[in-house]
Design a protein around this motif. Structure first.
Motif, PDB file in Angstrom:
ATOM      1  N   GLY A   1       0.846  -1.314  -0.051  1.00  0.00           N
ATOM      2  CA  GLY A   1      -0.022  -0.186  -0.029  1.00  0.00           C
ATOM      3  C   GLY A   1       0.778   1.272  -0.072  1.00  0.00           C
ATOM      4  O   GLY A   1       0.628   2.485  -0.773  1.00  0.00           O
ATOM      5  N   SER A   2       1.836   1.336   0.702  1.00  0.00           N
ATOM      6  CA  SER A   2       2.699   2.497   1.028  1.00  0.00           C
ATOM      7  C   SER A   2       3.657   2.553  -0.222  1.00  0.00           C
ATOM      8  O   SER A   2       3.804   3.824  -0.904  1.00  0.00           O
ATOM      9  CB  SER A   2       3.589   2.362   2.089  1.00  0.00           C
ATOM     10  N   GLU A   3       3.865   1.680  -1.060  1.00  0.00           N
ATOM     11  CA  GLU A   3       4.756   1.657  -2.154  1.00  0.00           C
ATOM     12  C   GLU A   3       3.681   2.362  -3.266  1.00  0.00           C
ATOM     13  O   GLU A   3       4.160   2.831  -3.952  1.00  0.00           O
ATOM     14  CB  GLU A   3       5.125  -0.030  -2.556  1.00  0.00           C
TER      15      GLU A   3
ATOM     16  N   MET B   1       7.013   9.058  -7.122  1.00  0.00           N
ATOM     17  CA  MET B   1       8.526   8.911  -6.788  1.00  0.00           C
ATOM     18  C   MET B   1       8.702   7.548  -7.521  1.00  0.00           C
ATOM     19  O   MET B   1       8.008   6.594  -7.917  1.00  0.00           O
ATOM     20  CB  MET B   1       8.088   8.628  -5.018  1.00  0.00           C
ATOM     21  N   ALA B   2      10.006   7.215  -7.640  1.00  0.00           N
ATOM     22  CA  ALA B   2      10.590   6.307  -8.441  1.00  0.00           C
ATOM     23  C   ALA B   2      11.485   5.349  -7.541  1.00  0.00           C
ATOM     24  O   ALA B   2      12.093   5.700  -6.435  1.00  0.00           O
ATOM     25  CB  ALA B   2      11.841   6.762  -9.314  1.00  0.00           C
TER      26      ALA B   2
ATOM     27  N   THR C   1      13.976  -2.569   3.689  1.00  0.00           N
ATOM     28  CA  THR C   1      13.039  -1.272   3.418  1.00  0.00           C
ATOM     29  C   THR C   1      13.267  -0.962   1.903  1.00  0.00           C
ATOM     30  O   THR C   1      14.589  -1.025   1.341  1.00  0.00           O
ATOM     31  CB  THR C   1      13.717  -0.011   4.262  1.00  0.00           C
ATOM     32  N   LYS C   2      12.178  -0.598   1.183  1.00  0.00           N
ATOM     33  CA  LYS C   2      12.200  -0.193  -0.128  1.00  0.00           C
ATOM     34  C   LYS C   2      12.483   1.203  -0.059  1.00  0.00           C
ATOM     35  O   LYS C   2      11.728   1.962   0.789  1.00  0.00           O
ATOM     36  CB  LYS C   2      10.920  -0.660  -0.914  1.00  0.00           C
ATOM     37  N   ILE C   3      13.283   1.720  -0.942  1.00  0.00           N
ATOM     38  CA  ILE C   3      13.523   3.357  -1.056  1.00  0.00           C
ATOM     39  C   ILE C   3      13.061   3.903  -2.317  1.00  0.00           C
ATOM     40  O   ILE C   3      13.345   3.216  -3.385  1.00  0.00           O
ATOM     41  CB  ILE C   3      15.052   3.458  -0.982  1.00  0.00           C
ATOM     42  N   PHE C   4      12.303   4.978  -2.335  1.00  0.00           N
ATOM     43  CA  PHE C   4      11.704   5.861  -3.223  1.00  0.00           C
ATOM     44  C   PHE C   4      12.395   7.320  -3.445  1.00  0.00           C
ATOM     45  O   PHE C   4      12.520   7.569  -2.249  1.00  0.00           O
ATOM     46  CB  PHE C   4      10.217   5.592  -3.325  1.00  0.00           C
TER      47      PHE C   4
END
Length: 93
Positions: free
Chosen positions: A45-47, A55-56, A74-77
């Motif tokens: 959801g946050s992604e 955001m990429a 953690t995924k970074i955007f």
């Protein structure tokens, strides 16, 4: 920025709209050049909120946060001012 939204309002675009306003404030008022965010690797959801706001995805920080006694990825955007400006003029989402 962090957010918690009642499940009854998920999928209504509220978090995405709020994030876009935060991005606008960061770029227009604070004169930032880059804004980044992250979410737990399983937080789809946050992604979606970050990608819908323009955001990429940049990559994954491996086991960088301890959540409930477990190290998590953690995924970074991120988004740059030039990218945000281009979207705001109709060049993107």
């Amino acid at each position: 920025m962090g957010f918690v939204l009642n499940r009854n309002f998920w999928g209504a675009g509220i978090a995405t709209e709020a994030l876009r306003e935060v991005l606008a404030y960061g770029f227009d008022v604070l004169q930032l050049n880059r804004i980044e965010g992250g979410c737990d690797i399983d937080n789809i959801g946050s992604e979606k909120v970050m990608t819908k706001a323009g955001m990429a995805f940049e990559g994954v920080l491996r086991k960088n946060e301890r959540i409930k006694g477990e190290f998590r990825d953690t995924k970074i955007f991120s988004i740059l001012k030039s990218e945000f400006d281009s979207m705001s003029r109709g060049g993107g989402q």
